[in-house]
Design an enzyme around this catalytic site. Structure first.
Site, short mmCIF file in Angstrom:
data_model
loop_
_atom_site.label_atom_id
_atom_site.label_comp_id
_atom_site.label_asym_id
_atom_site.label_seq_id
_atom_site.Cartn_x
_atom_site.Cartn_y
_atom_site.Cartn_z
CE1 TYR A 48 -3.62 2.54 0.42
CE2 TYR A 48 -2.39 3.35 2.31
CZ TYR A 48 -3.41 3.51 1.38
OH TYR A 48 -4.20 4.63 1.43
CG ASP A 62 -2.82 13.20 4.44
OD1 ASP A 62 -2.82 13.50 3.23
OD2 ASP A 62 -3.54 12.30 4.93
CG ASP A 89 -4.38 8.25 -0.32
OD1 ASP A 89 -5.28 8.73 -1.01
OD2 ASP A 89 -4.12 8.62 0.84
CG ASP A 91 -4.66 12.83 -1.49
OD1 ASP A 91 -4.66 11.93 -0.64
OD2 ASP A 91 -3.75 13.68 -1.58
CG HIS A 116 -7.81 4.74 -1.76
ND1 HIS A 116 -7.86 5.99 -1.18
CD2 HIS A 116 -6.80 4.09 -1.15
CE1 HIS A 116 -6.92 6.10 -0.26
NE2 HIS A 116 -6.25 4.95 -0.23
CB CYS A 126 -5.18 12.67 8.32
SG CYS A 126 -5.17 11.04 9.09
NE ARG A 161 -10.31 8.33 2.92
CZ ARG A 161 -9.22 8.89 3.44
NH1 ARG A 161 -8.02 8.43 3.09
NH2 ARG A 161 -9.30 9.90 4.28
CD GLU A 195 -9.89 6.48 6.90
OE1 GLU A 195 -9.93 5.36 7.46
OE2 GLU A 195 -8.84 6.96 6.41
CG ASN A 217 -6.63 3.22 7.33
OD1 ASN A 217 -5.54 2.73 7.59
ND2 ASN A 217 -6.82 4.53 7.27
#
Length: 316
Positions: A48, A62, A89, A91, A116, A126, A161, A195, A217
């Site tokens: 990942y 982030d 990721d 975003d 994702h 985040c 996500r 998430e 996650n």
């Protein structure tokens, strides 16, 4: 030697094969290319690549400051180092729907197996911090549809996500997450990343609500407890990520070593915790490079001694 001999297309097919509900395949987060090779050597199923880690590695928080170019370049460097499939990721897709489509194609070009895309507003943050906000359903669905329409390799995994479970404003909670997950699948998502789920039962509810693989996650210091692989498998989860685990461990070790160096005037006290030179050379496959170099560079350069094959390998 050099990079993976497995093609990106083969890695994408492999990722599809791996994502079976209830298997809870473990994908540790790689913070650089060499850590991806270590993940492979330790027998994990995939790699990942966290957007938070890519940002933090640049010394940034982030909060959506990284660019598509930065993410695609670094993710590609990591992905090419391993035969394992790498999920990255992306975003919020780095812009409007057309940008999302371009993002997918750039990640395909970089050799990733999938990505994702989330439903947060820009600038994002985040997923385990307070103060998050998500876009409306229509906007979220446009992102996923654009991603699915933009890909050229149909095996490239488009994962959606949703951060709606733990938002501070507007619809929130498990019911909202279930409804949005269903809509994202209808828009073309191949898998769902819910998430900040609070319990194993919430993961089970998402898994039961959609007919695509679900990701869990397991980040440290977040809103979810650190559930075991078995707990998540029993809930129906297909994939478990540990996005920042290796970076946090590495930084902790580096800080302790620096404290030792400052206090003692030597790093000797930290040596037992280090990877040895032999282990590092094994990880980078130093011997294979040496054999290749010796086999290819076997001619005599004018003006050099004739004592045997000349190699360009380093001696230390």
């Amino acid at each position: 030697m050099l990079y993976s001999t497995t093609t990106p297309q083969a890695k994408r097919s492999k990722l599809r094969e791996l994502l079976v509900p209830g298997t809870a395949r473990q994908f540790p987060g790689a913070f650089n290319p060499l850590s991806a090779r270590l993940i492979e050597q330790k027998g994990f199923d995939g790699v990942y690549i966290s957007g938070a880690v890519l940002a933090n590695d640049l010394g940034l928080p982030d909060i959506g400051l990284t660019t598509l170019t930065e993410v695609a370049t670094r993710a590609g460097q990591i992905a090419r180092m391993t035969d394992l499939p790498a999920l990255v990721d992306a975003d919020t897709g780095f812009g409007e729907p057309m940008n999302v489509a371009r993002t997918v194609q750039e990640l395909e070009n970089a050799g990733l197996a999938g990505c994702h895309i989330e439903d947060q507003i820009n600038p994002k943050r985040c997923g385990h911090l307070d103060g998050k906000a998500v876009v409306d359903t229509e906007t979220a669905l446009k992102r996923i549809k654009a991603a699915a329409d933009g890909r050229r390799d149909q095996n490239f995994l488009i994962m959606a996500r949703t951060d709606i479970r733990a938002t501070d404003t507007g619809p929130a909670g498990l019911d909202a997450a279930v409804e949005r997950a269903k809509a994202l699948v209808d828009a073309g998502a191949d898998a769902i990343f819910p998430e900040a789920m609070a319990t194993v039962e919430e993961f089970a509810a998402i898994c039961a609500a959609v007919d695509v693989p679900v990701l869990a996650n397991m980040t440290e210091f977040g809103k979810s407890d650190l559930f075991t692989r078995k707990q998540l498998a029993d809930a129906g989860v297909a994939l478990v990520i540990y996005p920042v685990t290796l970076l946090r461990i590495a930084l902790g070790a580096a800080e302790r070593a620096l404290d030792t160096l400052a206090a003692d005037g030597t790093q000797a006290g930290a040596v037992p915790d280090m990877a040895t030179r032999a282990r590092l050379y094994d990880l980078v496959d130093y011997e294979a490079y040496n054999r290749f170099d010796t086999g290819v560079f076997n001619f005599q350069v004018p003006g050099t001694p004739t004592t045997g094959p000349t190699t360009t390998g380093a001696s230390s």
